[in-house]
Each structure stands twice: as structure tokens, then as C-alpha cells.
Design a protein around this motif. Structure first.
Motif, PDB file in Angstrom:
ATOM      1  N   THR A 194      63.398  87.813  26.720  1.00  0.00           N
ATOM      2  CA  THR A 194      63.110  86.568  26.010  1.00  0.00           C
ATOM      3  C   THR A 194      62.415  86.876  24.693  1.00  0.00           C
ATOM      4  N   ILE A 195      62.856  86.197  23.646  1.00  0.00           N
ATOM      5  CA  ILE A 195      62.168  86.213  22.350  1.00  0.00           C
ATOM      6  C   ILE A 195      61.590  84.821  22.173  1.00  0.00           C
ATOM      7  N   ARG A 240      62.745  79.318  22.176  1.00  0.00           N
ATOM      8  CA  ARG A 240      62.945  80.678  22.662  1.00  0.00           C
ATOM      9  C   ARG A 240      64.427  80.978  22.836  1.00  0.00           C
ATOM     10  N   VAL A 272      55.863  86.325  16.885  1.00  0.00           N
ATOM     11  CA  VAL A 272      56.934  86.209  17.862  1.00  0.00           C
ATOM     12  C   VAL A 272      56.639  87.177  19.008  1.00  0.00           C
ATOM     13  N   SER A 273      56.937  86.715  20.213  1.00  0.00           N
ATOM     14  CA  SER A 273      56.662  87.513  21.408  1.00  0.00           C
ATOM     15  C   SER A 273      57.974  88.012  22.007  1.00  0.00           C
ATOM     16  N   ALA A 274      57.970  89.260  22.448  1.00  0.00           N
ATOM     17  CA  ALA A 274      59.099  89.838  23.184  1.00  0.00           C
ATOM     18  C   ALA A 274      58.667  90.000  24.631  1.00  0.00           C
ATOM     19  N   ALA A 277      59.693  88.382  13.280  1.00  0.00           N
ATOM     20  CA  ALA A 277      60.920  88.813  13.949  1.00  0.00           C
ATOM     21  C   ALA A 277      61.411  90.167  13.440  1.00  0.00           C
ATOM     22  N   LEU A 332      59.577  92.834  15.304  1.00  0.00           N
ATOM     23  CA  LEU A 332      60.078  92.903  16.677  1.00  0.00           C
ATOM     24  C   LEU A 332      61.387  93.677  16.729  1.00  0.00           C
ATOM     25  N   HIS A 333      62.341  93.307  15.879  1.00  0.00           N
ATOM     26  CA  HIS A 333      63.648  93.975  15.900  1.00  0.00           C
ATOM     27  C   HIS A 333      63.542  95.431  15.456  1.00  0.00           C
ATOM     28  N   PHE A 360      66.549  94.164  22.125  1.00  0.00           N
ATOM     29  CA  PHE A 360      66.251  92.770  21.792  1.00  0.00           C
ATOM     30  C   PHE A 360      67.082  92.276  20.608  1.00  0.00           C
ATOM     31  N   GLY A 389      66.367  85.376  17.624  1.00  0.00           N
ATOM     32  CA  GLY A 389      64.956  85.333  17.247  1.00  0.00           C
ATOM     33  C   GLY A 389      64.700  85.715  15.870  1.00  0.00           C
TER      34      GLY A 389
END
Length: 126
Positions: free
Chosen positions: A33-34, A41, A89-91, A111, A114-115, A122, A126
Motif C-alpha cells: 500500500t502507498i 491510497r 507518503v507512507s509505504a 513519492a 519512496l520510489h 512499489f 502513488g
């Protein structure tokens, strides 16, 4: 001698029955989940061995997970330049990886960060 043979066969049958249960447990899909601080989400499932689920690139994501034995914090990441924009943003990942419970939750500044850290696992939104 017949008693020993029957007992040995019984033990082998029980051992064989335990193997599929272990295999099924190791194949339980991960839920990835992102979750942005604002917005909705995005979630997918990822199954490995065999690769599948609702993830758009399961083979690539599973190969990355195999390389780090399911430890998302050990993914090598990508050399990406991200802006300093703060848009948290949460992963999140939860499930089973090769018979081991996997729980991962980490917050990123945006984001792009995160990526950069978690692709291709992921790489789905997101």
C-alpha cells in the motif's frame, strides 16, 4: 517387520502432508500500500513463487524481493534526484515471505523518495 514398515510409511505420509501447508504459507500474497498524507491510497497484491497478483510488474518486483530475501529495507534503490517538496507518503507491506511474516512501514518525504528507495516493488502508483 510389517509393523516397522507400516510405521515408516505413516511417518512419510504425515511428512508429505506437512510440505504443501508450508508451501501454501510461503506463497501467501503480500499486500502493498502507498498512502499519501493527502489523497487516496493505492494498494496491490504481490505473489511470488509463482509471480502474480494485482501488481502491474510482478516478475520484476519478485526478482527484487528475492535478491534481498524479502527485506524491503535492503533494496538497493535507484540513484534519483528528487525535489525537496514535502508531501509525505507512507509505504506499507504486510504478508508472508517464504514462510516468514513480513511487516514493513516507512514514511518518505514525497513519492519520488519512496520510489527511489523501493522500486520496482512499489512501482504501482502513488
Amino acid at each position: 517387520m510389517r509393523s516397522l514398515t507400516v510405521t515408516a510409511v505413516g511417518v512419510l505420509v504425515l511428512a508429505a502432508a506437512a510440505v504443501p501447508a508450508r508451501a501454501q504459507e510461503s506463497q501467501a500474497p503480500l499486500r502493498l500500500t502507498i498512502l499519501p498524507a493527502t489523497g487516496s491510497r493505492t494498494a496491490v497484491t504481490l505473489a511470488c513463487e509463482p509471480d502474480g497478483g494485482s501488481h502491474p510488474r510482478p516478475a520484476e518486483a519478485c526478482a527484487a524481493l528475492r535478491a534481498v530475501d524479502g527485506h524491503l529495507d535492503r533494496l538497493p534503490g535507484q540513484n534519483t534526484v528528487c525535489t525537496m517538496q514535502y508531501d509525505p507518503v507512507s509505504a506499507n507491506a504486510i504478508g508472508t515471505w517464504r514462510g516468514r511474516k513480513l511487516v514493513f512501514k516507512k514514511m518518505y518525504g514525497n513519492a519520488c523518495e519512496l520510489h527511489s528507495a523501493l522500486d520496482p516493488v512499489f512501482r504501482f502508483g502513488g
